[in-house]
Design an enzyme around this catalytic site. Sequence first.
Site, PDB file in Angstrom:
ATOM      1  N   GLY A 125      -8.681 -28.205  41.100  1.00  0.00           N
ATOM      2  CA  GLY A 125     -10.068 -28.560  40.801  1.00  0.00           C
ATOM      3  C   GLY A 125     -10.211 -29.696  39.809  1.00  0.00           C
ATOM      4  N   ILE A 152     -18.884 -28.126  41.784  1.00  0.00           N
ATOM      5  CA  ILE A 152     -17.744 -28.992  42.099  1.00  0.00           C
ATOM      6  C   ILE A 152     -17.005 -28.386  43.287  1.00  0.00           C
ATOM      7  CG2 ILE A 152     -15.589 -29.996  41.254  1.00  0.00           C
ATOM      8  CD1 ILE A 152     -16.617 -29.706  38.443  1.00  0.00           C
ATOM      9  N   ASP A 190      -1.237 -17.036  30.420  1.00  0.00           N
ATOM     10  CA  ASP A 190      -2.541 -16.406  30.604  1.00  0.00           C
ATOM     11  C   ASP A 190      -3.383 -16.755  29.382  1.00  0.00           C
ATOM     12  OD1 ASP A 190      -4.759 -14.853  30.880  1.00  0.00           O
ATOM     13  OD2 ASP A 190      -3.702 -12.947  31.159  1.00  0.00           O
ATOM     14  N   LEU A 191      -4.349 -17.622  29.557  1.00  0.00           N
ATOM     15  CA  LEU A 191      -5.126 -18.141  28.423  1.00  0.00           C
ATOM     16  C   LEU A 191      -6.089 -17.119  27.831  1.00  0.00           C
ATOM     17  CD1 LEU A 191      -5.770 -21.611  29.985  1.00  0.00           C
ATOM     18  CD2 LEU A 191      -4.562 -21.246  27.841  1.00  0.00           C
ATOM     19  N   LYS A 202       1.301 -23.088  42.207  1.00  0.00           N
ATOM     20  CA  LYS A 202       0.268 -24.132  42.119  1.00  0.00           C
ATOM     21  C   LYS A 202       0.624 -25.154  41.043  1.00  0.00           C
ATOM     22  CE  LYS A 202      -3.847 -21.589  43.589  1.00  0.00           C
ATOM     23  NZ  LYS A 202      -4.980 -20.846  43.031  1.00  0.00           N
ATOM     24  N   SER A 261      -4.076 -27.057  37.246  1.00  0.00           N
ATOM     25  CA  SER A 261      -3.353 -26.968  38.518  1.00  0.00           C
ATOM     26  C   SER A 261      -4.269 -27.121  39.725  1.00  0.00           C
ATOM     27  CB  SER A 261      -2.594 -25.639  38.607  1.00  0.00           C
ATOM     28  OG  SER A 261      -3.507 -24.575  38.749  1.00  0.00           O
ATOM     29  N   TYR A 264     -22.007 -15.537  34.155  1.00  0.00           N
ATOM     30  CA  TYR A 264     -21.360 -16.830  33.921  1.00  0.00           C
ATOM     31  C   TYR A 264     -22.103 -17.678  32.889  1.00  0.00           C
ATOM     32  CZ  TYR A 264     -19.755 -21.547  35.421  1.00  0.00           C
ATOM     33  OH  TYR A 264     -19.260 -22.834  35.483  1.00  0.00           O
ATOM     34  N   LYS A 324     -20.911 -19.917  29.208  1.00  0.00           N
ATOM     35  CA  LYS A 324     -21.005 -21.375  29.091  1.00  0.00           C
ATOM     36  C   LYS A 324     -21.954 -21.754  27.949  1.00  0.00           C
ATOM     37  CE  LYS A 324     -18.322 -22.905  32.463  1.00  0.00           C
ATOM     38  NZ  LYS A 324     -17.071 -23.649  32.161  1.00  0.00           N
ATOM     39  N   GLY A 379      -6.131 -25.218  32.940  1.00  0.00           N
ATOM     40  CA  GLY A 379      -6.717 -25.167  34.283  1.00  0.00           C
ATOM     41  C   GLY A 379      -6.353 -26.422  35.055  1.00  0.00           C
TER      42      GLY A 379
END
Length: 379
Positions: free
Chosen positions: A56, A269, A111-112, A81, A54, A223, A227, A52
Amino acid sequence: MTDFRLLALRHPYILYTISFVIIILTRYIVQMLWSSRKNKFPVAGLTAIVTGGSQGLGLSLATQLAAKGANVVIVAQDTVKLRKAQAEIEAAGVKPSDMEQKQRFLNLSYDLRNPESAKKIVERVTSWNDGRAPDLLFCCAGNCHPSFFADASLDTHRGQMDTIYWSSMYMAHAILNLWKEPSSSDNDRNNNGTGKKIALPTRHIVFTCSTLAFLPVAGYSPYSPAKAAMRAMADGLNQEVAVYNGSRQGKGPSPDADINVHIVFPMGIISPGFENENRLKPELTRKLEEDDTPQQPDDVAKITLKRLEAGDYIITTSFVGHLMRGAGMGGSLRGGVVDVFWNWLGSIVVLFVVPDFINKCRAWGKQRGVHSTTGGKTD
Ligand SMILES: *[C@@H]1O[C@H](CO)[C@@H](O)[C@H](O)[C@H]1NC(C)=O
Ligand SMILES: *[C@@H]1O[C@H](CO)[C@@H](O)[C@H](O)[C@H]1NC(C)=O
Ligand SMILES: *[C@@H]1O[C@H](CO)[C@@H](O)[C@H](O)[C@H]1NC(C)=O
């Protein structure tokens, strides 16, 4: 004074207890001052993978790692990106004249969510790195799809688990299996045929979680569970790597370096992802979190690296974040006595906050009805 002496004479154990407490506290303070001076997360000359990376927080971390002299590999999907991000990261690198070895950068498009990707990434980075395993892994990939539980499609629920939990889990799994085994080249290079182990720098996995893993909020239901699962994985891993670290002090085969696990819990963020998230966010959810000010990714990255340098396992990045960590600490490793304070303060705050959330939800339903939970900006 006389009263106290009398008391102490009659009950000498009070004196013992007081001296004991003073000795412990002094030891703790000395240890804290002593260990706070040492950087427990040196990165210069080491190789970091940032998923991730690329945009933020991932991009901010990658840029700051480059500025500290690390070789940086970013992984994301969008090649446009990725290229832009890599140029930015390279520009932040240390001046070549200040480095013993030239700093290197790589961008990989994968693609993770695909379990095969992680293995390929780890292999490619190792061969790019002259056969040496990468030293640092930052798992920052993942987006947030806010929604009420019932309103989100099953695909959305699964998708959140894929981009957040599974993408990090696959990467951690691939890298731990690489790190666990002594690599012959590293061993030769390090023990010079003596059979004596010379330590490579400690290797680190850093997960990016969310304060919602401590305290879920209505409207983040696809979400928060992903997490929370990530947090449970990190807590377990943090115990398991002690076996690998311990094996390095024994006689048998063992990894080339100690392994350390960390997990960061930012709140909102400001980033491209956050704008998209706000577009989807139910109005009620925005109202529930109206007091939280989102942070800039650069600031979160800076705090994260500072806390990593101090050696923290759990990292929160703001005052409200510390409170939520305190409230939701559960069985996670404590960072010291200070965490008992946050635990206490957080528990008191939650005593009021969660009933307040529930009351607000009830009032919302009463006013706007059962179909008032879907997203989209109304203003
Ligand atoms: C990113 O990777 C691509 C494909 O390997 C490469 O062609 C490109 O030069 C890299 N971007 C930068 C800025 O180096
Ligand atoms: C490694 O071993 C070789 C010969 O066995 C010796 O000449 C050399 O000095 C050693 N290097 C180190 C760093 O100990
Ligand atoms: C593993 O080793 C590192 C470096 O020595 C240390 O900081 C960390 O606490 C260890 N972790 C565990 C769980 O033993």
